[in-house]
Design a protein around this motif. Sequence first.
Motif, PDB file in Angstrom:
ATOM      1  N   ALA A 221      -9.521  30.786   2.037  1.00 62.42           N
ATOM      2  CA  ALA A 221      -9.182  29.370   1.832  1.00 62.42           C
ATOM      3  C   ALA A 221      -7.978  28.945   2.657  1.00 62.42           C
ATOM      4  CB  ALA A 221      -8.921  29.104   0.348  1.00 62.42           C
ATOM      5  N   SER A 222      -7.069  29.876   2.956  1.00 66.26           N
ATOM      6  CA  SER A 222      -5.873  29.531   3.734  1.00 66.26           C
ATOM      7  C   SER A 222      -6.199  29.218   5.186  1.00 66.26           C
ATOM      8  CB  SER A 222      -4.850  30.670   3.666  1.00 66.26           C
ATOM      9  OG  SER A 222      -5.373  31.844   4.268  1.00 66.26           O
ATOM     10  N   ASN A 223      -7.423  29.516   5.630  1.00 62.80           N
ATOM     11  CA  ASN A 223      -7.830  29.236   7.007  1.00 62.80           C
ATOM     12  C   ASN A 223      -8.812  28.068   7.094  1.00 62.80           C
ATOM     13  OD1 ASN A 223      -6.272  31.163   8.329  1.00 62.80           O
ATOM     14  ND2 ASN A 223      -7.803  32.755   8.049  1.00 62.80           N
ATOM     15  N   ILE A 224      -8.835  27.225   6.057  1.00 60.20           N
ATOM     16  CA  ILE A 224      -9.712  26.056   6.045  1.00 60.20           C
ATOM     17  C   ILE A 224      -8.835  24.806   5.997  1.00 60.20           C
ATOM     18  CG2 ILE A 224     -11.577  24.874   4.832  1.00 60.20           C
ATOM     19  CD1 ILE A 224     -12.203  27.637   3.529  1.00 60.20           C
ATOM     20  N   PHE A 225      -9.049  23.896   6.935  1.00 58.99           N
ATOM     21  CA  PHE A 225      -8.181  22.725   7.068  1.00 58.99           C
ATOM     22  C   PHE A 225      -9.030  21.451   7.136  1.00 58.99           C
ATOM     23  CE2 PHE A 225      -6.202  26.404   8.964  1.00 58.99           C
ATOM     24  CZ  PHE A 225      -4.949  26.424   8.375  1.00 58.99           C
ATOM     25  N   TRP A 226      -8.675  20.486   6.285  1.00 57.95           N
ATOM     26  CA  TRP A 226      -9.385  19.205   6.217  1.00 57.95           C
ATOM     27  C   TRP A 226      -8.414  18.112   6.658  1.00 57.95           C
ATOM     28  CZ3 TRP A 226     -14.492  19.523   4.501  1.00 57.95           C
ATOM     29  CH2 TRP A 226     -14.852  20.728   3.888  1.00 57.95           C
ATOM     30  N   GLN A 227      -8.553  17.643   7.884  1.00 58.91           N
ATOM     31  CA  GLN A 227      -7.713  16.557   8.397  1.00 58.91           C
ATOM     32  C   GLN A 227      -8.429  15.246   8.115  1.00 58.91           C
ATOM     33  OE1 GLN A 227      -8.481  14.970  11.924  1.00 58.91           O
ATOM     34  NE2 GLN A 227      -7.212  13.353  11.049  1.00 58.91           N
ATOM     35  N   VAL A 228      -7.870  14.471   7.179  1.00 59.45           N
ATOM     36  CA  VAL A 228      -8.540  13.276   6.659  1.00 59.45           C
ATOM     37  C   VAL A 228      -7.808  12.038   7.163  1.00 59.45           C
ATOM     38  CG1 VAL A 228      -9.342  12.095   4.588  1.00 59.45           C
ATOM     39  CG2 VAL A 228      -9.173  14.599   4.609  1.00 59.45           C
ATOM     40  N   GLY A 229      -8.532  11.190   7.896  1.00 55.28           N
ATOM     41  CA  GLY A 229      -7.905  10.027   8.511  1.00 55.28           C
ATOM     42  C   GLY A 229      -7.481   8.963   7.536  1.00 55.28           C
ATOM     43  N   SER A 230      -8.032   8.975   6.337  1.00 55.66           N
ATOM     44  CA  SER A 230      -7.657   8.005   5.318  1.00 55.66           C
ATOM     45  C   SER A 230      -7.415   8.731   3.997  1.00 55.66           C
ATOM     46  CB  SER A 230      -8.739   6.933   5.188  1.00 55.66           C
ATOM     47  OG  SER A 230      -8.309   5.898   4.330  1.00 55.66           O
ATOM     48  N   ALA A 231      -8.196   8.429   2.947  1.00 53.41           N
ATOM     49  CA  ALA A 231      -7.956   8.995   1.619  1.00 53.41           C
ATOM     50  C   ALA A 231      -8.939  10.112   1.302  1.00 53.41           C
ATOM     51  CB  ALA A 231      -8.061   7.898   0.559  1.00 53.41           C
ATOM     52  N   ALA A 232      -8.518  11.028   0.423  1.00 56.79           N
ATOM     53  CA  ALA A 232      -9.363  12.126  -0.051  1.00 56.79           C
ATOM     54  C   ALA A 232      -9.496  12.013  -1.564  1.00 56.79           C
ATOM     55  CB  ALA A 232      -8.766  13.476   0.329  1.00 56.79           C
TER      56      ALA A 232
END
Length: 665
Positions: A298-309
């Motif tokens: 899980a430490s190698n999973i990245f979610w770059q979200v341009g707005s809201a999550a």
Amino acid sequence: MKTNSLYSKPLSGRMKRFFGTALVTVLLISTTAVAQLVPVLLSPANGAINQSTTIQLQWQAASGDSAYHLQIDTSNIFGTALYNDSTLAGVSHSITGLKNSVTYYWRVSVRDSAKNGGLKSAFSTARKFTTWNITPITPLLPVTLGMSGGFAILSYAGITNTGPSVITGNVGVSPLAGSYMTGFGTPNVVGTIYGVDATGPSGSIPYPVMLTVAMGDLTIAFNDAAGRTVDPIGVSGNLGGRTLYPGLYKSNGSLEITDGDLTLDSQGDVNAVWIFQIASNFNMTSGRQIFLAGGANASNIFWQVGSAATFGTTCKMKGTILAHTAVTFATGASLEGRAMSRTASVTLQSNTIGGTATATISPAVFLGTAANFRVLAGSKIVSTGLTAITGDIGVSPSTVITGFPPATVTGAKHPGNATSAAAQLALKAAYDSTVDRGNDSTISSELSGKVYTQGVYTSSLGTFGVTDTLTLDAKGDASAVWVFKMTGALTTATESYVKLVNGAQWFNIFWQVGTSATLGANSTFSGNIMASSSITANNGAVVYGRLLAKTDSIVLNATTIGGIPIVNEVQLATVPDGFTLSQNYPNPFNPSTTIEYSIGAAAQVSLMVYSILGEEVATLVNNRQQAGVYTVRFTADVNNLASGIYFYRLQADQFISTKKLVLMK
């Protein structure tokens, strides 16, 4: 279009006059209905070249669909149909195992159980794409989190909690006041709550400088994730019901996990990385889950979200969320990872955040400009032997530095100047913040024979001693942090040893000493000593770290500080059990650092250094090597590198491992 045989004979004039208009209307309706059933192919574009051998195919939804039929072949006749599946749900499908430099054709039809008697529609017009000639070897490197990585929740505009949430890790808000963190008590957080002032929840610690740095590092991390461009795989809509392999996934709009669960499969590579670039919102609906397979972390999973999550009730999320705006968890949702908002707030409702680990995620002590020194004293620095120091030394407010030479310094000397004065102010702030830091465990004053994982430890008697060997075990987490707090003295015995294992790094170890520190002759010590008064290192002591004294002197006797002997690809006699890549030392470094790795069996070995953007900047090893332990010296000046974060990657046959190094000029 084939019509019913009932009307296949020519009509009489009278019948034409009677049926003509109605018949035309029926035929138009029928033609329109069938046309809606034929999918339209979307991605990749027709004729696309240099495509990944793992690719996602996307098409437009057809009217009344229940299952899609996908065919892939190397011929537009589809005579062999290399891939032939008529049971696909959704409007996209990932294909793996394609060959390099091959042109593939693909087409899709739909089965409509509701309208067309269960018959398939016609196939879409075929498209083609060509895979790349050679699979790129540039690794997908993890996102650099910096000090923000020490937090389970980090927010710009506040954190609101309702219900009995449990957060494993640290919590922080900046620049808004601590009063914008509500619904917390010490039972809620297995870690430390940090605010910019004293208005935070009970037990929180004001630490505005560190929070400013952490928020700045969050912006750097967000931009790092958003700026990756190497071999992106296009995704859109719903990811549920799919299995995705390591890689960079890019969505030009919003993304969701709604219909089905998502599986992330590393295929045995525990260092595998996923980065999801999401231009707009990210939504995970109630009850949905992310499953990790093949050793995925899980430490190698990245979610770059341009707005809201947004995460629905009881859903189970994995990875680090880097959201531009708000992050919201509904009742019972859980996150194994981190939730961070750059410009807005984080909202919790009876959630579990930070994963199942019970160890506190402790951010490193922020040393400020004191980190630029290997030795920093208040009254004087005295060397009485052949001391060797890698880095700068300084003293303030005094100007006394004696014994140099014969002692040697690779960096600069700062006797009572503005640079050392500023560093002393930074040291005082770091020392005070460490004293105020929350405590994970109160332990015995004697540390020999003990093994400690990351955390904040306070001495039960006010002093700490190491008479033999103390082991600090990072459990594979290179960002693990240790803080040892004492109101009295620190003493290590002759030939004692502070041993670092499984990724532990000296620059993440901090010794806050209430009075004086004394290191025994021929001892080996790791970490940053921040002493209120004096520090003495006896004959032959080796220090992997920094000696920082607030008010008094530092006395050195033939001491080695901050470096290890310079070697270049020297094979040691030990034959290792397997393949490993160790953290470079020193790190941060300037201008040189050493990288050690182990080869369990003869293999073709490559050791490369990459920039934060994935560009290769140096090749250190590229040949076949026998089983053994190797060390390689990397010098930044030879490669004309600027200060910053870099990554080094070892590949030995099927073994691949990547680690971070920091150049500070």
